[in-house]
Write a protein that holds these residues in place. Sequence first.
Motif: not given
Length: 223
Positions: A77-78, A107-112, A188-189, A222-223
């Motif tokens: 959602x981002x 929506x989130x911009x996930x931990x990165x 993702x990593x 994804x992300x």
Amino acid sequence: MKGIHSILIAFTLLVFACSSASAFDPDPLQDFCVAIKDIKNGVFVNGKFCKDPKLADAQDFFFPGLNKPGNTSNPLGSNVTVVDVDKLPGLNTLGISLARLDFAPYGINPPHTHPRGTEILVVVQGTLYVGFVSSNPDNRLFTKILYPGDVFVFPIGLIHFQFNTGKTEALAFSGLSSQNAGLITIAKAVFGSNPPINPDVLAKAFQLDKDLVKDLQSQPWSG
């Protein structure tokens, strides 16, 4: 009018990011840059090759379209629209870049993490729950609820996130202190690497059942 206001804020972020840049030994601008003795076999430099200044024109310093919302129709959602040196060649060696962050409701911009840049973010629309975690051994969590006009900074290399807590769309702009800050999305990593990390390693590291690790690795990250 709202679009012009957003662009002015974005420009201000670039100024902030530029002021944080420093110069001694140049920071790495890609994940690695293996030294070679024979320059004839070299294909990359720490950054980009430079155009003859006499051939530069205004188009090299221009990028259109940050007034257009990104597509948030995805599992997170981002959408993050990055303007780095690959999209704006004039950023080469200047130590700054910019991003537009669009969020659907929840929506989130996930931990990165950005291994090569500090990020400063300003909210233009909506409400965001943001935060970062300090390094070992403390792993302190710093969080804040941000409203339009609020600014938050994420120190270089630290894991951070942004989450839309509202029922409406949210919009933010970020300035980064690198022409290529890099991006490592944690989940993702770890679970979506290519090739996959040995499940025994992840099961031991996260104290998870090996079958659960395999299931996580099978997901379309994804992300």
